[in-house]
Enzyme design. Structure first.
Site, mmCIF file in Angstrom:
data_model
loop_
_atom_site.group_PDB
_atom_site.id
_atom_site.type_symbol
_atom_site.label_atom_id
_atom_site.label_comp_id
_atom_site.label_asym_id
_atom_site.label_seq_id
_atom_site.Cartn_x
_atom_site.Cartn_y
_atom_site.Cartn_z
ATOM 1 N N CYS A 1 0.831 -1.205 0.000
ATOM 2 C CA CYS A 1 0.000 0.000 0.000
ATOM 3 C C CYS A 1 0.865 1.253 0.000
ATOM 4 O O CYS A 1 1.363 1.682 1.046
ATOM 5 C CB CYS A 1 -0.920 -0.019 1.219
ATOM 6 S SG CYS A 1 -1.871 1.499 1.368
ATOM 7 N N CYS B 1 -0.383 4.101 2.168
ATOM 8 C CA CYS B 1 -0.218 3.919 3.618
ATOM 9 C C CYS B 1 1.239 4.142 4.010
ATOM 10 O O CYS B 1 1.522 4.726 5.050
ATOM 11 C CB CYS B 1 -0.591 2.504 4.053
ATOM 12 S SG CYS B 1 -2.065 1.847 3.312
ATOM 13 N N ASP B 2 2.166 3.626 3.201
ATOM 14 C CA ASP B 2 3.550 3.518 3.659
ATOM 15 C C ASP B 2 4.562 4.345 2.876
ATOM 16 O O ASP B 2 5.733 4.400 3.258
ATOM 17 C CB ASP B 2 3.976 2.032 3.613
ATOM 18 C CG ASP B 2 3.102 1.179 4.515
ATOM 19 O OD1 ASP B 2 2.686 1.686 5.568
ATOM 20 O OD2 ASP B 2 2.826 0.022 4.163
#
Ligand code: NAP
Length: 314
Positions: A137, A140-141
């Protein structure tokens, strides 16, 4: 909490298909209950820019779009449960669904909209570095990879979008693809090819992720040429796997007809499954289009079909 809820429509899943089904079912006065799953909003909550969902002149954000869908579903009368369905029984109607928190639904119809999940490479070293350099992701990261060299694996829309997005943080992004052609849309490919921070490595797969033990961190990646099996090692401290999705259907195994890839089978031009009163909408039954707008369309169809089923059978 042990509680039994009698309802006309139970919707399982909270992506575009689930929320749209909820909006239509609620507006048909069916007072639907929706069980959202662990991550309400589905795959769009881990995307950034959405520029192909009709109705918005400007680029919108995936998480925002899902919040709006949820708000709309709640406003028209959907009962929302942040919970996970653990067990279903389709042998009797009303169907039974039981959740993690102890809710039991007796529902005249069920709409399955559980979507799909990111696929992993499934090599041993991938498990070791998941969360320590390897992610599925980018939104997200990505932030954790500021000024670093990273790779993205895959050749579809997700891989190309993630590679482009990750240029916001990384100093260099290398897209590693197992063939010499991308399956991503042409417009995305053009952006990718033009980007000064992105390099492409064609005809390679990841053979091994290599890194340090203490602290556990990725620093090299061994790639294998798919044409001649030659190996090469590149420096990278991050790897984003974007190689497609698998439908979230384990809950329904042996309870409903699925194809050989575990997608739920529905009748043509319909969301009706092999069980009368159970409908499936969105990525859980669609491996062809897999768009937010097509999932939403199917959610609408499922609610209309559930309404008709209840009218004819109750
Ligand atoms: P996808 O289109 O199925 O592409 C998966 C990619 O990963 C393919 O290039 C595939 O290679 C590669 N791959 C699969 N298994 C692999 C493995 N074990 N090792 C290495 N590579 C592997 O998946 P997606 O990109 O996640 O997209 C899914 C759907 O969502 C698509 O319909 C896409 O159009 C849609 N989507 C749309 C948008 C948008 O419209 N903005 C954004 C994201 C996704 P091959 O090409 O060789 O098969």
């Amino acid at each position: 909490m042990n509680k039994t809820i009698e309802t006309d429509v139970l919707i399982i899943g909270s992506g575009p298909a689930g929320y749209t089904a909820a909006i239509y079912a609620a507006r048909a006065n069916l007072k639907p209950h929706l069980v959202s799953g662990l991550e309400p909003g589905g795959q769009l909550t881990i995307t950034t820019d959405v520029e192909n969902y009709p109705g918005f002149g400007d680029i919108i954000q995936g998480p925002w779009l899902m919040e709006q869908m949820k708000e709309q579903a709640l406003k028209v009368g959907t009962e929302f449960h942040h919970d996970i369905v653990k067990k279903v029984d389709f042998d009797i109607n009303p169907f039974i669904a039981e959740t993690d928190s102890g809710l039991k639904f007796n529902s005249k119809s069920i709409i399955i909209a559980t979507g799909a999940q990111a696929r992993w490479l499934n090599i041993e070293s991938e498990n070791k570095f998941k969360g320590f350099g390897i992610s599925a992701c980018a939104t997200c990261d990505g932030f954790f990879f500021k000024d670093q060299n990273i790779i993205v694996v895959g050749g579809g829309n997700s891989a190309v979008e993630e590679a482009l997005y990750l240029t916001n943080f990384a100093s260099k992004v290398t897209l590693v693809h197992r063939r010499d052609k991308l399956r991503a849309e042409k417009i995305l490919q053009e952006r990718l090819f033009k980007h000064p921070k992105i390099e492409l490595i064609w005809d390679h797969t990841v053979d091994e992720f290599i890194g340090s033990e203490e602290p556990l961190s990725l620093n090299k990646i061994k790639l294998k040429n798919t044409k001649n099996n030659n190996e090469k090692i590149i420096d990278a401290t991050g790897a984003f796997i974007a190689i497609g999705h698998d439908p979230s259907t384990s809950l329904f195994k042996d309870k409903i007809k699925m194809d050989n890839e575990n997608y739920i089978i529905t009748k043509s031009d319909s969301t009706e499954t092999n069980i009368k009163g159970v409908f499936a909408a969105g990525d859980v039954k669609d491996k062809v289009f897999r768009q937010a707008v097509t999932a939403a369309g199917m959610g609408c169809m499922a609610a209309l079909e559930a309404e008709k089923f209840i009218a004819e059978n109750y």
